[in-house]
Design an enzyme around this catalytic site. Sequence first.
Site, PDB file in Angstrom:
ATOM      1  N   PHE A   1     -23.837   4.544  97.679  1.00 39.34           N
ATOM      2  CA  PHE A   1     -23.791   4.633  99.138  1.00 39.34           C
ATOM      3  C   PHE A   1     -22.932   5.823  99.569  1.00 39.34           C
ATOM      4  CE2 PHE A   1     -24.297   0.099  98.128  1.00 39.34           C
ATOM      5  CZ  PHE A   1     -25.399  -0.227  98.897  1.00 39.34           C
TER       6      PHE A   1
ATOM      7  N   PHE B   1     -19.568   3.780  95.592  1.00 39.28           N
ATOM      8  CA  PHE B   1     -19.341   3.990  97.023  1.00 39.28           C
ATOM      9  C   PHE B   1     -18.632   5.317  97.265  1.00 39.28           C
ATOM     10  CE2 PHE B   1     -19.054  -0.589  96.272  1.00 39.28           C
ATOM     11  CZ  PHE B   1     -19.834  -1.146  97.285  1.00 39.28           C
ATOM     12  N   ASP B   2     -19.041   6.012  98.303  1.00 39.11           N
ATOM     13  CA  ASP B   2     -18.228   7.075  98.860  1.00 39.11           C
ATOM     14  C   ASP B   2     -17.048   6.424  99.572  1.00 39.11           C
ATOM     15  OD1 ASP B   2     -17.361   9.571  99.803  1.00 39.11           O
ATOM     16  OD2 ASP B   2     -18.619   9.435 101.590  1.00 39.11           O
ATOM     17  N   GLY B   3     -16.035   7.221  99.908  1.00 39.22           N
ATOM     18  CA  GLY B   3     -14.853   6.669 100.569  1.00 39.22           C
ATOM     19  C   GLY B   3     -14.907   6.764 102.075  1.00 39.22           C
TER      20      GLY B   3
ATOM     21  N   ASP C   1     -22.270   8.658 103.225  1.00 34.38           N
ATOM     22  CA  ASP C   1     -22.590   8.903 104.633  1.00 34.38           C
ATOM     23  C   ASP C   1     -23.191  10.275 104.887  1.00 34.38           C
ATOM     24  OD1 ASP C   1     -19.934  10.557 106.209  1.00 34.38           O
ATOM     25  OD2 ASP C   1     -19.913  10.038 104.087  1.00 34.38           O
TER      26      ASP C   1
END
Length: 312
Positions: free
Chosen positions: A272, A161-163, A274
């Site tokens: 994932f 995951f991105d943060g 954004d």
Amino acid sequence: MAATLQDQLVVAISSRALFDFEEENRLFETGDADAYVETQLRRIDIPAPPGVAFSLVKKLLAFNEPGHQRVEVVVLSRNDPVSGMRVFRSVAAAGMRVERGVFTQGRDPFRYLKPLGAHLFLSANEADVRQALAMGFPAARVATGSVRAGENHPHEVRIAFDGDAVLFADEAEQVFQKRGLAAFQAHEKRKAELPLPDGPFKPLLTALHRLQGAGSQAMRLRTALVTARSAPAHERAIRTLMHWGIGVDEAMFLGGLPKGEFLREFEPDFFFDDQTGHIEQAAEHVPAGHVAGGVTNSAAAAETSERRRRSK
């Protein structure tokens, strides 16, 4: 007694995210719906090749054991019911147990996420993903050209995951976009002990944490935070996870370095992020999905990105 999906990790997924239907989709996009249906019917006994999220789904389903249904996967698709037959036959040919599906024949499918109580929605349709995110569901548009997951970890689901704007809200990202890196670092250092607000994928991380705690002899779970943050901004991210009572197995604070090669070494079943630029780079190495929310995906940001693309 009515069936229930309570206490299960529920993944809703489109047929194009689960299987490689890109050839058939190109036919559909020509506007000849009848030819598309005929093609799917003609190929009904030909299993579709694995799609971008195939490895993720198959491994998650391996958490289910006799008497312990921990994961439910539901096909949620704009396909017609006839094409849905091929989807289910492809699922069976892959040795997976997926029993539920909703096929809307071109209508919006995301409205069914609420009765499903979905913890994740994966689709190749960006508009559907945006709507799902707006409704409060973790959702990502699969990058259909992504490299497929490797086979080095058959008994471990790996998710990265991105943060900011993914696990965490985009509060800090807004500071970075408006005022630059120095202001971002100062902002995060000043607020180091204040947990970041929940991001769109916090519910999924929470559900995965419960799944990991439930235990399985067949499958394990390994998660990673892969972020452009660096010290001192790393501390707020770690403290936020501590505040949630959720740990990740690996954390990469890359300070703006390209994420793709680090992800290649971690070998996730899915990543994932954004930002479309990060997804495009990551997709060269691992399965990836774009979380189309937050300040970097606003209408103004999208317009600016398109102008830059056209000027190249």
